[in-house]
Design a protein around this motif. Structure first.
Motif, short mmCIF file in Angstrom:
data_model
loop_
_atom_site.label_atom_id
_atom_site.label_comp_id
_atom_site.label_asym_id
_atom_site.label_seq_id
_atom_site.Cartn_x
_atom_site.Cartn_y
_atom_site.Cartn_z
N ALA A 21 0.85 -1.20 0.00
CA ALA A 21 0.00 0.00 0.00
C ALA A 21 0.88 1.25 0.00
CB ALA A 21 -0.90 0.01 1.23
N LEU A 22 0.41 2.28 -0.65
CA LEU A 22 1.15 3.54 -0.62
C LEU A 22 0.82 4.29 0.67
CD1 LEU A 22 0.60 4.63 -4.33
CD2 LEU A 22 2.57 3.45 -3.32
N LEU A 23 1.80 5.00 1.18
CA LEU A 23 1.61 5.79 2.40
C LEU A 23 1.36 7.25 2.03
CD1 LEU A 23 1.59 6.05 5.46
CD2 LEU A 23 4.06 6.37 5.38
N ILE A 24 0.17 7.71 2.34
CA ILE A 24 -0.19 9.11 2.08
C ILE A 24 -0.23 9.85 3.40
CG2 ILE A 24 -1.92 10.69 1.13
CD1 ILE A 24 -3.04 8.24 -0.44
N ILE A 25 0.64 10.82 3.57
CA ILE A 25 0.61 11.66 4.77
C ILE A 25 -0.24 12.88 4.45
CG2 ILE A 25 1.97 13.12 6.31
CD1 ILE A 25 2.40 10.14 6.80
N ASP A 26 -1.32 13.03 5.18
CA ASP A 26 -2.13 14.25 5.03
C ASP A 26 -1.59 15.27 6.03
OD1 ASP A 26 -3.96 16.28 5.09
OD2 ASP A 26 -5.70 14.99 4.83
N ASP A 27 -0.77 16.18 5.49
CA ASP A 27 -0.10 17.17 6.34
C ASP A 27 -0.72 18.55 6.14
OD1 ASP A 27 1.70 16.91 8.36
OD2 ASP A 27 3.49 17.32 7.16
N ILE A 28 -1.99 18.55 5.78
CA ILE A 28 -2.64 19.82 5.46
C ILE A 28 -2.74 20.72 6.69
CG2 ILE A 28 -4.86 20.82 4.78
CD1 ILE A 28 -5.13 18.38 2.84
N GLN A 29 -3.10 20.13 7.82
CA GLN A 29 -3.21 20.95 9.03
C GLN A 29 -1.94 20.92 9.87
OE1 GLN A 29 -6.24 21.84 12.78
NE2 GLN A 29 -7.05 21.07 10.88
N ALA A 30 -1.27 19.76 9.90
CA ALA A 30 -0.11 19.61 10.79
C ALA A 30 1.20 20.06 10.16
CB ALA A 30 0.01 18.16 11.26
N THR A 76 0.17 15.48 1.23
CA THR A 76 -0.71 16.58 0.83
C THR A 76 -0.41 17.81 1.68
OG1 THR A 76 -2.40 15.86 2.41
CG2 THR A 76 -2.62 15.06 0.16
N LEU A 77 -0.36 18.96 1.00
CA LEU A 77 -0.15 20.23 1.69
C LEU A 77 -1.20 21.23 1.21
CD1 LEU A 77 3.73 20.62 1.36
CD2 LEU A 77 2.47 19.95 3.43
N ALA A 78 -1.65 22.08 2.10
CA ALA A 78 -2.57 23.15 1.70
C ALA A 78 -2.48 24.24 2.79
CB ALA A 78 -3.99 22.65 1.52
N LYS A 79 -3.60 24.66 3.31
CA LYS A 79 -3.70 25.64 4.40
C LYS A 79 -2.57 26.68 4.41
CE LYS A 79 -6.63 22.88 7.49
NZ LYS A 79 -7.87 23.64 7.54
N SER A 80 -1.52 26.46 5.18
CA SER A 80 -0.48 27.50 5.34
C SER A 80 0.54 27.53 4.22
CB SER A 80 0.25 27.31 6.68
OG SER A 80 -0.50 27.90 7.72
N LEU A 81 0.32 26.74 3.18
CA LEU A 81 1.35 26.64 2.14
C LEU A 81 1.61 27.98 1.45
CD1 LEU A 81 3.28 24.82 0.52
CD2 LEU A 81 1.36 24.25 -0.98
N SER A 82 0.54 28.74 1.21
CA SER A 82 0.73 30.04 0.52
C SER A 82 1.38 31.07 1.43
CB SER A 82 -0.61 30.59 0.04
OG SER A 82 -1.28 31.24 1.11
N GLY A 83 1.32 30.80 2.72
CA GLY A 83 1.93 31.73 3.67
C GLY A 83 1.02 32.84 4.11
N MET A 84 0.10 33.20 3.25
CA MET A 84 -0.72 34.38 3.57
C MET A 84 -2.21 34.02 3.61
SD MET A 84 -0.23 38.05 1.71
CE MET A 84 -1.70 39.08 1.64
#
Lengths: 430, 430, 430, 430
Positions: free
Chosen positions: B238-247, B269-277
């Protein structure tokens, strides 16, 4: 085609996923843009007949939107506030109510979903199922509604569908107007399916339909057909969801693409050009009696893109406060139609002009030919793309604000590319 | 609570869908924000311990990001270009490669999905199924991954799941570390399910896991457990997907929340603070050998938010070029932990401190108590929310850049609210 | 209607589930039966034009089958042996090979599924998906394939589908011949769906079709249409599954209902009349190259009904060793057609005669009228039922072995019932 | 192993699908059978410790059932009447009511589904979803419920599941008692999943459970665990479905396998030994308040196997009119347990005796060893099979009516086979 610098694109090859798409057709690095003009890092200018797939109906970097946004940012306006109340959101809602909803007699409420079209579609599908207690949603051949699992189920494109790598469920596929040829009455067929208790078509929660199929080949439904769909939905207890993500916000001549049809959609999805400046922003309009969401039942981090609220408010006030813009659109669309007809008559006898308003194209009969035409255009400074199941439609999606002169130049480039790539046809015919 | 003007909120009641959520807890109209401070239309200031649910790790309106963005907009930088190459995207990719990927020995490629976390999760799920030819994805109790149909299937929250109003499929639910109490070895149980050919658990395409469950109650997995999950994934194909969107993006002390675990995720996965602003932006990192996407197989309109590229690049250069920020985070996290322990010891004997790094909270035992504490905080100028299956955890998600003094003031407000709302407990105990 | 004893039916009211069906139309207690005659507990005889919905093509209790079965039981022949080899199974297989498969040039293998039609259909659907690696199976409007979850997905009847109380997936529904009226070319429409890569119809694993739709209204596909379906299946890589459960075993004039069509099905399901005596028995015929089942991959307890092997072998030898039976069927079918045409011409001008061979009926235009006709027939000693999406077809499914005289008497009863129940129409017309 | 004739088996190789299973372990052609003895075409006799996987609890060809069935057939008793009322059905229902339901205080109604266990399971699953309006059904590790798509979803075996070649949905898999080792309290874990609103386990429509897992390794649930499951079902609004297809009809010592547990199942599935003589027959017992089926909502051709009604009625009267049979079963089960314990103690120190009543086996630790033991038994005239996720349990399923002497001889053969195949273990230990 000549690319003068390749230094910068190496990082894309090295690090950007193979899923990338448009950059493959236009492999230069763009740096700036203004209305209908894109400029690459070498200073070369391109006329933009793609307009972010209808996300830039007001062109790139409208000066009034720019100014308002810079002003907002400079003043430390809230950029991200989840879905908390902000003055930017209040301004947008009030303006949208005054300039869009009220004049059209619409009592719809506004749901800020995640800022992508697919998210608005997902919300609409959830809500239709929740309200009706039914599961099946009718979607159409050649329809395009998004890439997340729910919206993708409603999308017809097999390449996109295969990406799911899991069965896509909950959709019954029906023929769009004309899908079985001009002679077949697809409305009657859908009615037969709905009325036959042994047809295997379960009672639908909703019908989701694009008034003009942007990705599916610029198929434009007629007023009669759209009214028929609205009548069938009502008769059979299904909600009518208009997906106006690509065709809305002026693209077909009015704010909503269904305004001239006299129908009353239960839900309307908007995205792409809604922010006015190409910023991520999406919304679902829904009849107030359907607003049975529990608080946070469909939540998300970026449901309130305040920068987009700011620019969208400017866009509404600048373009939709009176009927000036609509009139301009009518003139421009007529001009576009005449030009396309001339091209067809000169070079593509028998080809079909597709679409409606400023969302038009020519079905050149094959994806290969269409691709060659677009490639030639790009070599000559015009960014233009294809559409359709076989990519067989050369699609003109110029900014609605494009100056007439530049519009004409762009169409000249297109005409030359068509002429050149169809010369073999004329030679063969001689 | 006093709201001095109500004029502006009427439009929300009138026109915004009932799906709205956070604005219900903080029913004032915010106008501006700077680092950890939000200001409402009456000029009242609030300390922000919510930080856009970890979307504002660098605070509101970082001056350097602002400046770069204003500069970009002023210069007619491309705001929307679908996924075409832009100089802003090149800058981001090069900076991300130099400052994030290379120093960590990561050869991952970067996929720009639609600019929301749920879209990145959907892409990861599709790809895992495509690559492995398997369907089932293991997700965990109390997991939260998004609201679109695929990501929602992986989400545990029943209120959110019910919103789908259709069966959610393709997920096998497994217990997170500690879900069955401290004594139960959930890793061993998952292994038993995977190894038993009659367990009914089909061979999984992937395991998707949040190293700290942001919405699920700030459950923080141990290094040992995360290593075990990584081992199980590998062993069972199985592939390991780390959902790091919030953490992710510094929230737990490093850029990725798994850095100290010595594991090698297939996708992140990254989102939320990725843009910085706080601008909409999301990405999926994937091992190069997994990059089997066909061009445009997972497409979308807003896959290249150029404004976000600009601010994200500033953020990377400002905070991740050396280890200064990481050290500051360590100090701040230690301070936060001490303060929370003190509050617990004084007022909530036996309560559990949850989370990791700057993603911490106190499990106060009931959603009612937690809600009262948060409401009191808001009355006293602190924005703070709950988390957990019963909303029983008071969650501190301050900007990582919050000045120590302001941080301390915010924690004082929290402590007072806890003190006040738990006084009945101490009286009862006397 | 007079029921002389009610003693025995109380237990049904008391203890048998409300799911019961046919007993509601014929609420007497039957005790014995012989060929086309059923006898109730009061000694009243009924002519059977239902024949177990085509499960009794050779009539009730054929004396040769009876004798063979009694002999087998008396000699302690194995009644139940799971799927172990028995002499009874060997005899059946050898006879089926000699008399059915070889003369028709069929190299199909025989899979003994659970002894119900739905189980054979489930096996066919599984195998089609396994062999092709595709998921979608095309099924038709008004199709009926069974009640277990897989087969039910393929069934069109909404009442039956609703019983699932869960979404039914994996099926794309296409119009049967004539479903959209005589003018619509459904073959062409299906081809358009299959050939359009954006139609939303995923590449199909199989097409499952009944050559005559027994439950769906006795719609009989033409040779041309069936050949078209076979061609489409082949062209698009889908397996062709003929569901011959109701139409097979002589009902339309030959052993298989497709023999006169010159097509070569990949799989054929048989059940109902296969045992010859109405015993539970079903089989799936499959091309040898499709026989990729793992041992026991589709298992089940009653896959070898040895009593059914015994009677089925007698049936094959008695009726299919030469063409005598086929000739008789042709004569009987012609007689039936003439009689139905006469009834129509006299009493139901404009009504449609449905079906093929000995599987015929009259579409009387409404379910109410059809029900009244059937009820009248029952009062006069004829057991006959309706079919169709609205139960609007009065269906004649007499045993193929019914004596001509009795057949004629039954048709007289039917004619009288039609005459009586349509008199109002003629009066109205005068 | 010697097979004296191979003539007859050629047709199986040639024409029977590769899906065949048991015949692979016992590749001789059986011709007759009487109680616990099977005879092949060469006259060789075998003791039957498989008993049709518990379909022949009363042995092969019980003389009283035979006589009644021959009498019924001779008298032209209705063999097939769809689900119409017949005297044979009335007799069965009255007898079942008198001897089974009333004495146990059960007000359940009887639904005659298609005559296979899987069909009864499908009906139960449909009904649970219909009644509760919920979708998810809890099924257990190592559970086996059938091969049609609904029942297969509930089945745990991966080889069987893979046969579906489509995702199996609607089931949440929970650990059976002991599945995570003796220390883990699976009841508590299930309760934690049910009580946690963010567990991702949707509110279940039903819990389906085998009191003894016949195919899954003869795991026998304790009274305490079964009571816990019943309590959890009730507490969380789920229906309790007991799948008693293999464990019922006396196999564990009473008619139902749950009688000693003091629980009150909402539904019970019965099949296999229900007819008494191995004829296809299945039923679903359901609480009268659940009987909300519409007429014919779950229909089917073979829902009234009249031959099975006849033999089942004899079986009920012969074995269940008083407690003689139950007492005999108790003695036989005790004898069996002692013999198995002796075998274990002599040859398989540490092995686990599995199961309950006359449904027992030894877990010999590996499928290879178990297969060798069974093969040796067959060579010596004993038919016996394995069970379990790894086929690691040698399973004794003798007819309940087997004479003690023959039972003992069969166990002697088993003991010898175990002795021989484990000698290497003892040699190694020396």
């Amino acid at each position: 085609m000549t690319i003068e610098t390749t230094v910068d694109t190496a990082v894309f090859e090295r690090r950007e996923s193979e899923a990338r798409s448009y950059c493959r057709s236009f492999p230069v690095v763009f740096t700036s843009a203004e209305n209908a003009t894109l400029t690459d890092q070498n200073g070369r200018e391109y006329i933009d007949f793609l307009a972010g797939c209808s996300s830039l109906n007001y062109g790139h970097n409208d000066p009034d939107m720019k100014a308002a946004l810079i002003d907002y940012i400079s003043g430390d306006g809230v950029a991200h506030g989840l879905d908390m109340f902000t003055s930017a959101k209040a301004d947008f809602l009030e303006t949208f109510e005054e300039l869009i909803l009220k004049p059209r007699g619409m009592d719809h409420k506004v749901m800020f979903t995640g800022p992508t079209g697919t998210n608005a579609v997902e919300a609409a599908m959830k809500l239709a199922r929740k309200v009706t207690g039914r599961n099946t949603i009718i979607a159409f051949t050649n329809g395009f509604h998004g890439m997340t699992l729910g919206a993708l189920s409603a999308t017809g494109n097999s390449g996109k569908r295969d990406g799911a790598s899991t069965p896509l469920t909950g959709i019954a596929r029906m023929p769009y107007e004309g899908a079985f040829g001009a002679a077949a009455d697809t409305l009657a067929q859908i009615e037969m399916m709905l009325s036959n208790p042994s047809s295997g078509l379960d009672a639908p929660a909703a019908i989701i339909v694009e008034p003009v199929q942007g990705e599916g080949g610029l198929n434009a439904a007629s007023k009669k057909w759209m009214q028929g769909i609205a009548r069938l939905a009502k008769k059979h207890g299904a909600l009518l969801i208009i997906d106006d993500i690509q065709a809305g916000i002026g693209r077909t001549g009015r704010f909503f693409s269904t305004e001239e049809f006299g129908i009353d959609p239960d839900m309307i999805t908007l995205a792409k050009s809604l922010s006015g400046m190409g910023l991520p922003f999406a919304t679902l309009l829904l009849k107030p009696e359907l607003d049975v969401w529990q608080p946070a039942e469909h939540n998300g981090t970026f449901r309130g893109n305040n920068h987009a609220f700011v620019t969208a408010t400017v866009a509404l006030k600048k373009f939709w406060a009176d009927d000036t813009f609509v009139k301009q659109l009518g003139d421009k669309a007529a001009f576009l139609e005449r030009r396309l007809e001339l091209m067809r008559d000169k070079f593509l006898s028998g080809a079909t002009i597709k679409g409606r308003g400023m969302m038009r194209g020519i079905d050149v009969g094959s994806g290969e030919l269409a691709a060659e035409i677009c490639a030639d255009c790009f070599d000559n400074g015009l960014i233009i793309e294809t559409s359709g199941a076989h990519d067989e439609v050369v699609k003109v999606l110029a900014p609605l604000t494009i100056p007439m002169e530049q519009f004409s130049v762009g169409l000249d480039i297109l005409e030359s590319a068509i002429a050149e790539n169809t010369s073999f046809l004329r030679i063969a015919a001689e």
